[in-house]
Write a protein that holds these residues in place. Structure first.
Motif, short mmCIF file in Angstrom:
data_model
loop_
_atom_site.label_atom_id
_atom_site.label_comp_id
_atom_site.label_asym_id
_atom_site.label_seq_id
_atom_site.Cartn_x
_atom_site.Cartn_y
_atom_site.Cartn_z
N ARG A 12 0.32 -5.48 4.83
CA ARG A 12 0.68 -4.68 3.65
C ARG A 12 -0.43 -3.66 3.36
NH1 ARG A 12 5.85 -5.84 3.51
NH2 ARG A 12 6.30 -8.03 3.18
N GLY A 13 -0.05 -2.54 2.75
CA GLY A 13 -1.01 -1.48 2.45
C GLY A 13 -2.26 -1.96 1.76
N GLN A 14 -2.10 -2.81 0.76
CA GLN A 14 -3.27 -3.28 0.01
C GLN A 14 -4.16 -4.20 0.83
OE1 GLN A 14 -0.08 -4.06 -0.79
NE2 GLN A 14 0.10 -6.24 -1.17
N SER A 26 -6.82 6.71 2.69
CA SER A 26 -6.15 6.36 3.94
C SER A 26 -6.17 4.85 4.15
CB SER A 26 -6.86 7.05 5.12
OG SER A 26 -6.21 6.76 6.32
N LYS A 27 -5.01 4.30 4.50
CA LYS A 27 -4.88 2.88 4.86
C LYS A 27 -4.60 2.82 6.36
CE LYS A 27 -4.82 1.57 0.46
NZ LYS A 27 -4.96 2.83 -0.22
N HIS A 28 -5.39 2.03 7.09
CA HIS A 28 -5.31 1.99 8.55
C HIS A 28 -4.56 0.74 9.00
CE1 HIS A 28 -8.35 5.04 8.11
NE2 HIS A 28 -9.15 4.18 7.49
N SER A 29 -3.53 0.94 9.84
CA SER A 29 -2.79 -0.20 10.40
C SER A 29 -3.54 -0.83 11.56
CB SER A 29 -1.41 0.25 10.88
OG SER A 29 -0.64 0.67 9.79
N ASP A 51 -1.62 5.52 6.74
CA ASP A 51 -0.89 5.94 5.55
C ASP A 51 -1.89 6.76 4.75
OD1 ASP A 51 0.50 6.23 3.20
OD2 ASP A 51 0.78 4.10 2.85
N ASP A 52 -1.80 8.09 4.84
CA ASP A 52 -2.77 8.99 4.23
C ASP A 52 -2.21 9.69 3.01
OD1 ASP A 52 -4.49 8.43 6.33
OD2 ASP A 52 -4.13 10.31 7.38
#
Length: 98
Positions: A12-14, A26-29, A51-52
């Motif tokens: 999940r993003g968080q 930015s969230k990195h997968s 996710d930027d």
């Protein structure tokens, strides 16, 4: 004969590693920059999935990409992507370029 089923690793993003600077959230997968995790470096040929959120009027400096394609989904506003002086592009929600 035994077959193994692929597993799905939901992040999940968080829960993802993040980069937050003045103009970018930015969230990195996958493993990225100083958040290196050798068990999470890519998925097949997919190397980066971020996710930027980019502040208006801001962004990355012009930079090259070698042996890769860039895929961008714009949810709101517009985004200019320029990886060299010869290849600028602008994306808006629902637009296609290529």
């Amino acid at each position: 004969m035994s077959t193994s089923s692929p597993t799905v690793d939901i992040r999940r993003g968080q829960d993802r590693q993040a980069t937050k600077i003045s103009w970018l959230d930015s969230k990195h997968s996958f493993s990225f920059g100083s958040n290196f995790d050798p068990d999470n470096t890519h998925h097949g040929l997919l190397l980066v999935n971020n996710d930027d959120i980019v502040n208006p009027g801001a962004g990355f400096e012009t930079h090259p990409h070698r042996d890769m394609e860039i895929v961008t989904w714009v949810l709101r506003g517009s985004l200019v992507h320029q990886d060299s002086p010869a290849t600028p592009g602008s994306s808006t929600p629902g637009s296609r370029s290529g």
